[in-house]
Design an enzyme around this catalytic site. Structure first.
Site, short mmCIF file in Angstrom:
data_model
loop_
_atom_site.label_atom_id
_atom_site.label_comp_id
_atom_site.label_asym_id
_atom_site.label_seq_id
_atom_site.Cartn_x
_atom_site.Cartn_y
_atom_site.Cartn_z
N CYS A 1 21.80 16.17 -53.93
CA CYS A 1 21.01 16.83 -53.93
C CYS A 1 19.60 16.97 -53.40
O CYS A 1 18.61 17.08 -52.68
CB CYS A 1 21.26 17.69 -55.19
SG CYS A 1 20.92 16.05 -56.49
N HIS B 1 20.32 24.32 -51.80
CA HIS B 1 20.28 22.83 -51.50
C HIS B 1 21.31 21.97 -51.62
O HIS B 1 22.35 23.14 -51.01
CB HIS B 1 20.42 23.14 -53.70
CG HIS B 1 21.45 23.80 -54.20
ND1 HIS B 1 22.18 23.87 -56.02
CD2 HIS B 1 21.86 24.65 -53.53
CE1 HIS B 1 23.42 24.59 -55.59
NE2 HIS B 1 23.18 25.60 -54.61
N HIS C 1 20.03 17.46 -60.97
CA HIS C 1 20.17 18.08 -60.19
C HIS C 1 19.03 18.56 -59.76
O HIS C 1 17.18 19.09 -60.17
CB HIS C 1 21.55 19.56 -60.55
CG HIS C 1 20.83 20.12 -59.68
ND1 HIS C 1 22.32 19.51 -58.47
CD2 HIS C 1 21.24 21.27 -58.67
CE1 HIS C 1 22.47 20.46 -57.13
NE2 HIS C 1 21.98 21.69 -57.16
#
Length: 349
Positions: free
Chosen positions: A264, A324, A312
């Site tokens: 990510c 993402h 994240h």
């Protein structure tokens, strides 16, 4: 003799009773109720457990990426210090050569120091000339010794720095190895859970995941958060968005920074790097070091940080959507910006 007969009969009777009793004992043992099997987990419980394992792997991935970055920095610092040590030693050797040349010149003057030669002369002009040379020579000698001492002191500091840097490098490598082990364990556990499901259950699991994301997104949109948000991106943000969305379909791989796969924060770092704006490597460092903005002021190109541990991160692309790299087993994709728990928003540009 009678006693012996009685004893034999008694032993025979005991053995017979034992044989007769054994089947009953076996039947009694067999009839004992078995403990009930553990209750079967619901698919929703499995989804939550898998999600938790991947979240833990994401935290460990951040730790791995940070340790890797620090290891690279420390390695570069060690190389820099080593070069300075080499240069310092060369300088010391050059200074020693100059000192040796001065000593040899004195030897050629008959071994007498300049001061003694000055006293022995009776020529006033020669005396004045020699006095000037003596003063200049004394200063040069003092400067030479001072420079040698300073250079040697610098070498001592460089040597200490080299030792400290090696210690730090090893510590970062240990943390990196520990994080890798934890990542592998968490991902393996999550994959094992999913592999134990029947094919139909795995399909339902994906549906549950999507339903949970849609529910969170609908709740987020219901707050009216998009009201007043700009849809315009700055030129740099537009470049970053173009890069990130061009990666859609590429797999998530922990620790990856492209070009074939990403995690990510590797995706967000690479995207903003393509726009000419270097940012930190991990989602936690991006959250810690980049300027923060309110969600109500979010604009395309901003980075949305998720979960309380900042484990994240994704890039907002406008219209309530972000791009993402989700997790192992998934590809870079578009998703609702509110489909996960938002910690905050940062702006690289």
């Amino acid at each position: 003799m009678n006693r012996r007969r009685h004893a034999t009969a008694a032993i025979t009777m005991i053995c017979a009773l034992t044989v007769l009793a054994s089947p009953a004992l076996t039947l009694q043992a067999a009839a004992a109720p078995l403990p009930p099997p553990p209750p079967k987990k619901s698919l929703e419980q499995v989804r939550q457990e898998i999600d938790a394992l991947y979240r833990q792997a994401a935290v460990a991935t951040d730790a791995y990426n940070l340790a890797e970055e620090k290891t690279e920095e420390q390695s570069a610092e060690i190389v820099r210090v080593a070069r300075m040590i080499v240069e310092g030693r060369a300088k010391i050797e050059a200074l020693k050569a100059r000192a040796g040349a001065s000593a040899r010149a004195q030897y050629r003057n008959g071994g007498l120091p300049d001061g003694a030669q000055l006293v022995l002369t009776d020529d006033p002009q020669l005396f004045l000339d020699a006095a000037g040379r003596l003063k200049a020579g004394a200063k040069a000698t003092t400067d030479l010794l001072g420079e040698m001492n300073r250079t040697q002191a610098q070498l001592d500091v460089y040597a200490e720095d080299a030792g400290a840097n090696w210690t730090k490098l090893e510590a970062h490598r240990i943390r990196q190895a520990q994080a890798k082990k934890q990542i592998d364990e968490k991902i393996a556990a999550a994959k094992k859970l999913e592999s134990e499901l029947a094919a139909e259950e795995r399909v339902r699991l994906r549906r549950l995941e999507e339903q949970e994301r849609q529910r969170a997104q609908t709740t987020w949109l219901g707050t009216g958060v998009l009201t007043g948000l700009t849809a315009d991106a700055t030129p740099d943000a537009a470049k970053a968005i173009a890069f990130a969305t061009a990666q859609i379909g590429k797999p998530y791989v922990w620790g990856a920074e492209g070009p074939g796969s990403y995690d990510c924060s590797g995706l967000t770092q690479s995207a903003w790097g393509a726009a000419g704006r270097p940012i930190p490597r991990t989602s936690q460092e991006q959250w810690r070091l980049l300027p923060r903005v309110a969600v109500e002021d979010m604009q395309p190109g901003d980075l949305i940080v998720y979960f309380a541990d900042a484990s994240h991160i994704g890039m907002y692309v406008g219209n309530g959507t972000m791009v993402h790299a989700p997790r192992p087993g998934r590809d870079v994709t578009l998703a609702g910006a509110g489909s996960m728990e938002i910690l905050g928003v940062v702006r690289p540009a």
